[in-house]
Write an enzyme that holds these catalytic residues in place. Structure first.
Site: not given
Length: 525
Positions: A179, A7
């Site tokens: 997302e 991420d």
């Protein structure tokens, strides 16, 4: 960024580049990496280093810190993140916060609560000085898309709170599972980069744009900016969740999540990693990878910046100082002298036994990421257990349900002894038929050799003559893929981290028996 570093969120401040990556249940929270050339990187700091900033006691496996976003504006660093308290079943308890600092090394502020509507928050600083939080909103209702769209709300620095209406600005593309939003501004457009397709082998990074911040956002008609979903032969799989940066001379790069599966198992023991790709704006204003494809490349041309190398990290942590290596982590809480002290026996890490490896509360465990497929890890321990409920040793750990453990304990017939335990999706086993007596041995040396999908434990009573102990074990079990459990299309368990190896002590009697570790060595072969 090899090993569990998912991420990524990248920024440039002057000539310095910084990337923040997720740490989930591992403490301290959030890794910040530093580079000056986009080629050589080091772990620089962990902003969430105090229990007052991050309380994860009781958080589930793969809960904790998800998808941080690092940004910089007007002399201040901003870091937003999610602390996930639950994530299985229809509900997700996801609390979003922001911390700030005027120096990347801190001190970082106490967290300011933002919202709990979903995860993957990102802070956008617009040119007019306003600040906006975007995040995925989670929909628990039956029959609804749980990935309920990307929402935006203004953030007030004066109030230290979100303010004004909440608006949905993007529902995603047919890839779904939208997302990881980040907003950028370029040439009159607002660009929204999102992760889609789920963080497994269908992962992707998609781009949408709008003339206004609040939308409506139009998805790139060419499809995802980045994915490896249609090329299972590529070395970099799970490519997605991207973040954009511009160099001093205007070159564009994205950093993105990826993983490298082992063969033949297809398991990713190193977890989800971070890779980099070159990009360019097209004439019609869309972002593309250099070369025109959407596939991640293993080798990418570096920017025209002076090379800036960092000193090699030492292989051995001798526990000689007042602090431990930046690469060593604890589970869910900061290291404290009450259970992990360098003071009581200088030159040693004294770990006091607490709860079992199944506990999501208070474990006496210190470990580091596995960052290569071929690794040796070694330690020496002095430990005098009185009962089988007291154990200490070397652990190869994914989470509370998946690990291998070479332990020293006590047996009523053998006295002090060595054994192995394993947990595979919470199924307990003892791969060694009978413990090996080391009664009378004061210092016992322990080693783990990891060679791709094979794990072999060894021990020594003098640190020179090593003996294998137990069978060759399946290292591919210590992976995201094995941690994930799906039945009838429903996920019963998930894993988002990676393999760690380290030292630990348990005392299930509650008497706090301690073990002294003289060193911990991690070497890549």
């Amino acid at each position: 960024m090899r090993g569990f570093n998912p991420d990524p969120s990248i920024i440039r401040v002057g000539d310095d580049y910084y990337i923040a990556t997720s740490t989930f249940e591992w403490f301290p929270g959030i890794q910040i990496h530093h580079s000056r050339d986009l080629k050589n990187w080091r772990v620089l700091t962990h902003p969430l280093a105090r229990a007052s900033q991050l309380d994860m006691i009781g958080n589930p496996d793969s809960g904790g810190v998800w998808a941080p976003c690092l940004s910089y504006d007007n002399g201040t660093f901003y870091l937003v993140f999610t602390d996930v308290k639950s994530h299985m079943g229809p509900f997700k308890d996801t609390h979003n916060y922001v911390v700030t600092a005027t120096d990347i090394m801190g001190p970082w502020s106490e967290p300011i609560y933002l919202n709990s509507s979903g995860f993957d928050p990102s802070l956008f600083h617009d040119e007019d000085g306003t600040k906006w939080l975007v995040n995925l909103t989670w929909d628990h209702r039956k029959g609804k898309n749980p990935f309920g769209g990307i929402v935006i709300q203004q953030y007030s620095e004066e109030l230290k709170a979100l303010t004004g209406p909440i608006q949905t600005i993007f529902d995603g593309t047919p890839l779904g599972l939208t997302e990881g939003p980040h907003i950028y501004r370029h040439d009159g457009y607002y660009y929204l980069i999102t992760a889609e397709g789920g963080t497994r082998f269908g992962h992707a990074a998609t781009v949408a744009r709008s003339r206004t911040l609040l939308g409506t956002y139009e998805a790139d008609p060419a499809g995802p900016l980045l994915t490896s979903a249609d090329h299972p032969e590529l070395a970099l799989q799970k490519a997605g969740h991207a973040s954009l940066v511009e160099t001093q001379d205007g070159q564009l790069y994205i950093v993105h999540l990826c993983a490298r599966p082992l063969s033949p198992s297809g398991s990713c023991t190193l977890g989800r990693e971070t890779a980099i790709q070159r990009c360019v704006w097209t004439e019609d204003g869309w972002l593309r990878l250099i070369g025109g494809s959407h596939s991640p490349e293993v080798q990418v041309s570096a920017p025209a910046l002076p090379e800036h190398r960092f000193e090699a990290e030492p292989e051995v942590e001798h526990f000689d100082g007042d602090a431990i290596s930046i690469h060593l982590h604890t589970l869910r809480e900061p290291r404290a002298d009450q259970w992990a002290t360098l003071k009581e026996r200088p030159g040693h890490m004294r770990l006091k036994g607490r709860e079992s490896l199944y506990s999501s509360h208070r474990q006496s465990l210190i470990a580091r990421r596995q960052q290569s497929f071929t690794v040796d890890a070694e330690t020496v321990v002095e430990f005098e257990p009185d009962t089988y409920q007291q154990l200490a040793g070397l652990v190869y750990y994914y989470n509370t349900k998946n690990y291998y453990y070479l332990w020293i304990s006590h047996d009523e017939q053998l006295g002090k002894c060595l054994g192995i335990m394993s947990s595979d999706r919470a199924v307990y086993d003892e791969p060694l038929e009978q413990p090996v007596s080391i009664d009378g041995v004061e210092r016992c040396y322990l080693k783990a050799e990891i060679r791709h999908e094979a794990l072999q434990f060894h021990y020594s009573v003098d640190g020179a003559a090593w003996q294998p102990i137990g069978p060759v074990l399946d290292a591919s079990k210590i992976s995201d893929e094995n941690a994930e459990l799906v039945k009838d299309g429903i996920a019963l368990d998930q894993g988002f981290t990676g393999a760690f190896i380290g030292i630990c002590v348990q005392d299930l009697s509650g008497r706090g028996k301690y073990a002294d570790f003289d060193y911990f060595k991690y070497s890549e072969r």
